[in-house]
Design an enzyme around this catalytic site. Structure first.
Site: not given
Ligand code: SAH
Length: 225
Positions: A75
């Site tokens: 993010s």
């Molecule tokens: N908080 C992260 C942002 C990652 S982007 C950081 O600091 O880097 C969002 C993430 O959510 C992705 O890795 C994606 O695979 C995950 N995601 C999407 N749907 C999900 C679900 N149902 N359960 C768990 N993770 C999920």
């Protein structure tokens, strides 16, 4: 107690990942309205370049989301800062994150001294995130699962942060929230999303506030290796 960071030698090196470059990012966040010094300090301390591929390291201190593989992104720092700031408002102890991704948001929460649980649906991303968190000496508990079911075993949580967007708030996550706790999540489709804060009141009722327009990858169902 705030955990001490175990910094790798490359994390304190010079050039595009130096402390000066990080300080500049913090100043930019301050100008963009982030006021909580604890959050700004956490971002100043954490080597964000270790959460992205080496080829992107020079861009790690720009205020922008970056690709982390599997069509996912780390993010934007402002979004991480704002969500963390909101989450800290009711002094949480135990928090749950849905969407570990690179592990950066979880690291920010851990460095602030919170007890952090995080769930990621993509096994490969979770393995990389775990390795980074371990190398930094940060204690974060994580699970490979579909985060739309939360993590009931360790609930209720004082705070829940969802870092992938869904068309509506997930009721199961609201259930796993402690009384007085708050959930911060992006709500909306791929076109337009809003950061929403939900507070669970003493009488069990909930109060919802819309905070800011945001852009997140979608919350998907099931798991991937
Ligand atoms: N908080 C992260 C942002 C990652 S982007 C950081 O600091 O880097 C969002 C993430 O959510 C992705 O890795 C994606 O695979 C995950 N995601 C999407 N749907 C999900 C679900 N149902 N359960 C768990 N993770 C999920």
């Amino acid at each position: 107690m705030t955990p001490r960071l175990r910094l790798q030698p490359e994390a304190v090196g010079m050039g595009m990942t130096s402390q000066r470059v990080r300080d500049r990012l913090v100043e930019r966040l301050r100008e963009a309205g982030i006021a909580d010094e604890r959050v700004l300090n956490a971002i100043r301390t954490l080597p964000r370049h270790l959460f992205v591929d080496e080829a992107l390291a020079t861009r790690a201190y720009e205020d922008t989301a970056l690709p982390i593989g599997h069509s996912q992104t780390i993010s934007q720092p402002w979004v991480v800062a704002r969500m963390t700031e909101v989450l800290l408002e009711n002094s949480p102890k135990k928090v749950l994150e849905i969407g570990t991704g690179s592990g950066y948001q979880a690291a920010v929460l851990a460095i602030l001294g919170l007890e952090v649980y995080t769930v990621e649906r993509i096994g490969d991303l979770l393995r990389q995130a775990r390795k980074r968190l371990r190398q930094l000496g940060l204690n974060v508990r994580s699970k490979h699962d579909d985060g739309r079911i939360g993590w009931a075993e360790h609930g209720p949580y004082d705070g829940i942060i969802v870092t992938a967007a869904a068309p509506a708030l997930v009721p199961v996550l609201v259930e796993q929230l402690a009384v007085g706790g708050q959930l911060v999540a992006p709500v909306g489709g791929s076109g337009s999303q809003s950061l929403v804060r939900l507070v669970k009141r003493e009488d069990g009722s909930v109060e919802e506030t819309t905070l800011a327009p945001v852009v997140f990858v979608p919350l998907l169902s099931g798991t991937l290796d």
